[in-house]
Scaffold this motif. Structure first.
Motif, PDB file in Angstrom:
ATOM      1  N   HIS A 109       0.834  -1.205   0.000  1.00 10.93           N
ATOM      2  CA  HIS A 109       0.000   0.000   0.000  1.00 10.93           C
ATOM      3  C   HIS A 109       0.869   1.256   0.000  1.00 10.93           C
ATOM      4  CE1 HIS A 109      -3.566  -2.204   1.802  1.00 10.93           C
ATOM      5  NE2 HIS A 109      -2.604  -2.940   2.295  1.00 10.93           N
ATOM      6  N   PHE A 110       0.284   2.390  -0.380  1.00 13.67           N
ATOM      7  CA  PHE A 110       0.834   3.669   0.080  1.00 13.67           C
ATOM      8  C   PHE A 110      -0.130   4.278   1.079  1.00 13.67           C
ATOM      9  CE2 PHE A 110      -0.687   5.399  -4.262  1.00 13.67           C
ATOM     10  CZ  PHE A 110      -1.883   5.918  -3.791  1.00 13.67           C
ATOM     11  N   HIS A 113      -6.176  -3.659   6.741  1.00 16.05           N
ATOM     12  CA  HIS A 113      -5.602  -2.815   5.684  1.00 16.05           C
ATOM     13  C   HIS A 113      -6.257  -3.011   4.327  1.00 16.05           C
ATOM     14  CE1 HIS A 113      -3.338  -6.356   4.166  1.00 16.05           C
ATOM     15  NE2 HIS A 113      -3.414  -6.722   5.428  1.00 16.05           N
ATOM     16  N   GLU A 144       2.471  -0.716   4.519  1.00 18.71           N
ATOM     17  CA  GLU A 144       2.148   0.654   4.102  1.00 18.71           C
ATOM     18  C   GLU A 144       3.440   1.421   3.859  1.00 18.71           C
ATOM     19  OE1 GLU A 144      -0.652   2.346   3.564  1.00 18.71           O
ATOM     20  OE2 GLU A 144      -2.252   1.174   4.530  1.00 18.71           O
ATOM     21  N   HIS A 200      -2.626  -3.207  -3.341  1.00 19.09           N
ATOM     22  CA  HIS A 200      -4.011  -2.943  -2.956  1.00 19.09           C
ATOM     23  C   HIS A 200      -4.849  -2.679  -4.213  1.00 19.09           C
ATOM     24  CE1 HIS A 200      -6.641  -0.854   0.365  1.00 19.09           C
ATOM     25  NE2 HIS A 200      -7.114  -2.017  -0.007  1.00 19.09           N
ATOM     26  N   ASP A 231      -3.324   2.209  -4.893  1.00 15.68           N
ATOM     27  CA  ASP A 231      -2.001   2.053  -4.282  1.00 15.68           C
ATOM     28  C   ASP A 231      -1.481   0.629  -4.459  1.00 15.68           C
ATOM     29  OD1 ASP A 231      -4.176   1.413  -2.464  1.00 15.68           O
ATOM     30  OD2 ASP A 231      -2.753   1.314  -0.814  1.00 15.68           O
TER      31      ASP A 231
HETATM   32 ZN    ZN Z   1      -4.075   0.522   0.529  1.00 16.45          ZN
END
Ligand code: ZN
Length: 285
Positions: A36-37, A81, A101, A173, A183
């Protein structure tokens, strides 16, 4: 830098426990990693939010632009998440996956004055911005580069996770919630990470991982049973080390049905799937 995991925590990394977590993963899980970001302004702000009960969200780790990894949830525990998500026939990825993340503001807009601005209004220097087409889109847009330190830390962590958990799938994601999520976006080398770490059952056409499926042939006669003595043993389609794996590696103690034997390999049946195991990691008889 090599990363060590013990008791489901990264040795020597800061640990800020998040209250936003579920129960322990079911047995044989986690077997996936989701990248993810944060879409935020700093690692600190993301960590603060993901530890806030009101967020009802978390991740196992947050990786800052300096490459520092902060862990929020132990790797044997479900973090929140993924949200509504599905891929390759599975839905609800929180219960399967470790969430990573990366501190990154996400998609940027170019103003008429030529500035690159995040959704929360910060300007970023042009030399840190890339123009690229997102894998779910057709038109180019602007993204802040991840730092080398951040990418290296992500790769090192994924290597350690693959060594400690039966991970066979690494996804963005954006791939488990396309349309809803974008992301980690095109600035992250997701395909390179997969190519480096996941060689089993990768779909060459799409670059996506798919859950491998072995042939099911319940009629082949059994020649007794054996069990796996290696901590994780690759289960391959043919009796050679370069053959594709047809399922996640088998953990130590897995009982298999012996079907055949050939030049250092045993053909076995496990859970209805037939494939080949290196004989030296198999105790038979
Ligand atoms: Zn995400």
């Amino acid at each position: 830098m090599s990363i060590h995991i013990s008791q489901h925590r990264i040795e020597g990394a800061p640990f800020k426990p998040s209250p936003n977590q579920g129960s322990a993963f079911a047995s044989g899980l986690p077997d996936a990693i989701i990248i993810h970001f944060t879409g935020g302004s700093s690692a600190e702000s993301a960590i603060g939010w993901l530890c806030n009960p009101q967020a009802k969200a978390s991740a196992h780790v947050v990786i800052g632009r300096d490459g520092v990894i902060t862990q929020l949830v132990p790797f044997d525990t479900v973090a929140w998440h993924a949200g509504a998500s599905s891929h390759g026939g599975r839905t609800g990825y929180n219960k399967f996956s470790i969430g990573i993340e990366l501190d990154n503001p996400g998609r940027l807009k170019r103003t008429e004055g030529g500035d690159y601005v995040s959704a929360f209004g910060r300007k970023y220097p042009a030399q840190q911005v890339i123009a690229a087409v997102h894998r779910n889109e057709r038109v180019e847009s602007f993204w802040l580069s991840y730092t080398e330190e951040q990418i290296e830390a992500t790769f090192d962590l994924c290597i350690a996770l693959c060594a400690n958990y039966p991970v066979w799938e690494i996804l963005g994601h954006e791939e488990i919630a396309p349309g809803r999520k974008d992301d980690p976006g095109p600035a992250f080398p997701l395909d390179r990470l997969r190519q480096r770490l996941i060689t089993r059952g990768r779909d060459e056409d799409t670059g996506f991982n798919r859950k491998p499926d072995g042939d099911i042939d319940p009629d082949t006669p059994s020649r007794g049973t054996g069990f796996v003595t290696a901590s994780k043993l690759n289960f391959r389609s043919e009796p050679r080390a370069s053959a594709d794996a047809i399922a996640p590696p088998l953990p130590r103690g897995t009982v298999v049905e012996i079907l055949d034997q050939k030049a250092g390999w045993h053909q076995v049946r496990v859970n209805g799937k037939i494939g080949w195991l290196k004989s030296e990691y198999l105790k038979t008889g």
